[in-house]
Design an enzyme around this catalytic site. Structure first.
Site, short mmCIF file in Angstrom:
data_model
loop_
_atom_site.label_atom_id
_atom_site.label_comp_id
_atom_site.label_asym_id
_atom_site.label_seq_id
_atom_site.Cartn_x
_atom_site.Cartn_y
_atom_site.Cartn_z
N GLU A 129 14.68 4.48 7.56
CA GLU A 129 15.97 3.81 7.83
C GLU A 129 16.97 4.36 6.82
O GLU A 129 16.80 4.18 5.61
CB GLU A 129 15.86 2.29 7.70
CG GLU A 129 15.13 1.65 8.86
CD GLU A 129 15.17 0.13 8.86
OE1 GLU A 129 16.16 -0.46 8.37
OE2 GLU A 129 14.20 -0.47 9.36
N ASN A 183 7.25 -3.61 8.43
CA ASN A 183 8.62 -3.17 8.13
C ASN A 183 9.18 -4.03 7.01
O ASN A 183 9.15 -5.27 7.09
CB ASN A 183 9.52 -3.33 9.37
CG ASN A 183 10.99 -3.10 9.03
OD1 ASN A 183 11.43 -1.97 8.87
ND2 ASN A 183 11.76 -4.18 8.89
N GLU A 184 9.66 -3.39 5.97
CA GLU A 184 10.26 -4.11 4.84
C GLU A 184 9.44 -5.36 4.53
O GLU A 184 9.98 -6.48 4.48
CB GLU A 184 11.74 -4.43 5.12
CG GLU A 184 12.58 -3.17 5.28
CD GLU A 184 14.08 -3.37 5.28
OE1 GLU A 184 14.54 -4.52 5.23
OE2 GLU A 184 14.81 -2.35 5.33
N GLN A 189 21.35 3.38 13.50
CA GLN A 189 20.37 3.39 14.56
C GLN A 189 20.91 4.24 15.70
O GLN A 189 22.05 4.66 15.67
CB GLN A 189 20.11 1.97 15.03
CG GLN A 189 19.50 1.08 13.93
CD GLN A 189 18.92 -0.22 14.48
OE1 GLN A 189 18.84 -0.46 15.67
NE2 GLN A 189 18.51 -1.09 13.57
N TYR A 229 20.20 2.53 2.71
CA TYR A 229 21.48 2.61 3.44
C TYR A 229 22.61 2.95 2.48
O TYR A 229 22.55 2.61 1.29
CB TYR A 229 21.78 1.26 4.10
CG TYR A 229 20.92 0.99 5.32
CD1 TYR A 229 21.28 1.46 6.56
CD2 TYR A 229 19.74 0.25 5.21
CE1 TYR A 229 20.49 1.22 7.68
CE2 TYR A 229 18.94 0.00 6.32
CZ TYR A 229 19.33 0.50 7.56
OH TYR A 229 18.55 0.26 8.67
N GLU A 259 16.20 -0.40 17.55
CA GLU A 259 15.69 -1.76 17.35
C GLU A 259 16.26 -2.69 18.42
O GLU A 259 17.37 -2.44 18.94
CB GLU A 259 16.11 -2.24 15.95
CG GLU A 259 15.65 -3.66 15.63
CD GLU A 259 15.81 -4.03 14.15
OE1 GLU A 259 16.48 -3.28 13.40
OE2 GLU A 259 15.25 -5.07 13.75
O1 AHR Z 1 18.71 -1.57 10.65
C1 AHR Z 1 18.97 -2.92 10.46
C2 AHR Z 1 17.94 -3.61 9.57
O2 AHR Z 1 18.00 -3.08 8.29
C3 AHR Z 1 16.50 -3.44 9.95
O3 AHR Z 1 16.09 -4.32 10.93
C4 AHR Z 1 15.80 -3.73 8.67
O4 AHR Z 1 14.56 -3.07 8.56
C5 AHR Z 1 16.78 -3.29 7.61
O5 AHR Z 1 16.95 -4.23 6.64
#
Ligand code: AHR
Length: 526
Positions: free
Chosen positions: A330, A195-196, A379, A275, A48
């Site tokens: 992600e 995205n999201e 990432q 995450y 990103e």
């Molecule tokens: O990876 C960092 C961020 O985490 C991304 O931009 C977003 O999609 C997520 O919330």
């Protein structure tokens, strides 16, 4: 299967020496019982425009003293080629829903300088745009996973971007692409539609997003029928962000609509973001932590299993043929920013704990290979759980990098179920499996085993019973380090690196001793 055994043999031999407990774990693998293909795309990456992920991490510019090819770092390209990266998701993340592709094409000195409001409000020079990204992919040999702007863009803007990249016909956009240095059409393998969208992508409700999805899916095409004949461009819808009820509602809405979808719109994948954070805002340290934090983070990360299962059940209800892939695009550890770094740049260290975390997640994806056919760790460089850290001309490979390298043989391998009594490792009120393992048969028919030893204190003796093959030998690599928080630094880059390991064959079984807190991949010679 015999349960886990603990032998205190040494304790009876030496009164003065401390007792060394060797944990024994038995595994059995029957190569005739094969499962789904472990799609190589579960080893995807995510880059990103965030902090130093792209600028400095990938792009230094053609005039830099740092060795580069057309502005792209040579050291980083060399390192990534060894991972056989299947695809890279770009340009975001939250950045994608504010990205306007036209700012990133044309002569470098005429690129628009804009802002990156999501990530520190820094200026975005747009010197790394469409051509530079696709050149980078060409250099590392990966496919493009482009996320188009649904939040602040339009279907027309996204459709024109796809036409610019993919058409072979002499349209005005194709001619502009040629003028900008690339007459031949590019290939876009994966298209992320937003995205999201439930959060930074526009705070949409599931129904509102669904209406956007249908429009984008209809009009944002691969405009190159010749490419489509070989491989369709796969369209990935925004999916859930976790395990709460609102996320099941999101998955239900999209998948229910998919069940009755008409010819005019389609999806091939549903994204999921998860995450390993622990608590929000991220506050676990990425370095200088102890065994308690090690066990806590591993417990959090193992929740991926339930999450994948939960959303797979919903998908099965509406798509029993499993046409739509679950794409965990992600995932990874998200810790407190490193002291002294810009908190908006999401800079963190990467330790042996992260290597173990990566292997546990990859194993979960492999066990769900029938549905999870894509994943992108967050990432790639300098951001969150990165493969690579850079500092000006210096580069260091992280423990997570080495896990991805060790797992290369599992790319497109056929999953082979492993039966084991994993035993337990306990720290305070946390109890985790002592061992995790997967097996796969590669495209040449060779059997590979991965075994993770979560216990940070005790070695584990593994005994593998094999049905369907007679093993002559087995060898590979193991990754461990002195401490759970051991890291590779620019000055000491080889603290956490894989070392050779081999098993002995005893009575047809493989026997190997794993060091505590280790990730091991071996192949079996017959
Ligand atoms: O990876 C960092 C961020 O985490 C991304 O931009 C977003 O999609 C997520 O919330």
């Amino acid at each position: 299967m015999r349960p886990l055994l603990v032998s205190f043999a040494l304790a009876s031999m030496a009164l003065t020496a401390p007792a060394v407990a060797t944990v024994k774990v038995e595994l059995s693998v029957d190569v005739s019982k094969t499962g789904s293909k472990i799609d190589r795309n579960i080893f995807g990456q995510f880059a990103e425009h965030l902090g130093h992920g792209v600028y400095e991490g990938i792009w230094v510019g053609p005039d830099s003293k740092i060795p580069n090819t057309r502005g792209i770092r040579t050291d980083v390209v060399t390192a990534l080629k060894a991972l056989k990266v299947p695809n890279v998701r770009w340009p975001g993340g939250c950045f994608a829903d504010e990205y306007h592709w036209r700012k990133g094409i044309g002569p470098a000195d005429r690129r628009v300088v804009s802002l990156n409001p999501n990530w520190g409000g820094v200026t975005e020079p747009n010197t790394f745009g469409t051509h530079e990204f696709l050149d980078f992919l060409d250099q590392i040999g990966a496919d493009a996973y482009i996320s188009v702007n649904v939040g602040s863009g339009t279907p027309q803007e996204a459709a024109e971007w796809l036409e610019y990249m993919t058409t072979a016909q002499p349209t005005t956009l194709a001619k502009e692409r040629a003028t900008n240095g690339h007459p031949a059409p590019y290939k876009v393998a994966y298209l992320g539609i937003g995205n999201e969208s439930w959060d930074c992508g526009g705070n949409m409700t599931p129904d509102y997003y669904l209406s956007q999805l249908k429009v984008y899916s209809r009009f944002v095409r691969n405009f190159n029928p010749a490419q489509q004949d070989k491989q369709q461009m796969l369209k990935i819808a925004v999916g859930p962000g976790g395990g709460e009820p609102r996320w099941t509602e999101w998955t239900e809405t999209i998948m229910k609509a998919y069940q009755h979808h008409q010819w005019s719109w389609d999806i091939n994948g549903l994204s999921m973001h998860s995450y390993t954070v622990g608590q929000w805002p991220p506050s676990f340290a990425s370095a200088n932590f102890g065994e308690t934090e090690y066990s806590q983070i591993l417990k959090f990360t193992l929740a991926m299993e339930d999450l994948v299962s939960k959303h797979s059940v919903i998908m099965d209800k509406y798509d029993p043929e499993k046409k739509v892939a679950l794409v965990v695009d992600e995932w990874g550890a998200w810790y407190a920013p490193l002291p002294g770094s810009n908190p908006a740049f999401l800079v963190q260290q990467n330790s042996l704990r992260d290597a173990i975390l990566a292997s546990l997640n990859l194993n979960i994806f492999a066990r769900h290979a029938d549905r999870v056919r894509g994943a992108n760790i967050a990432q790639m460089i300098n951001v969150l759980q990165a493969m690579i850290l850079t500092d000006k001309e210096r580069m260091v490979l992280t423990p997570t990098y080495y896990v991805f390298k060790m797992y290369v043989p599992f790319q497109d391998a056929t999953f082979v179920p492993v039966a084991l009594d994993a035993g337990t490792y306990t720290r305070g009120d946390i109890t985790l499996p002592c061992v995790d393992a997967i097996a796969g048969k590669d495209t040449a028919g060779k059997l590979w085993l991965e075994i993770t030893d979560l216990d940070p204190n005790e070695p584990v003796e593994i005994e593998v019973s094999l049905a369907g093959i007679r093993a002559k030998s087995a060898s590979g690599h193991t990754l461990t380090a002195p401490k759970v928080d051991s890291v590779n630094t620019f000055d000491a880059p080889n603290t956490v690196v894989p070392k050779p390991i081999s098993a002995t064959v005893q009575g047809g079984k493989l026997v190997l001793k794993l060091e505590p807190k280790s990730v091991t991949v071996i192949s079996v010679e017959q």
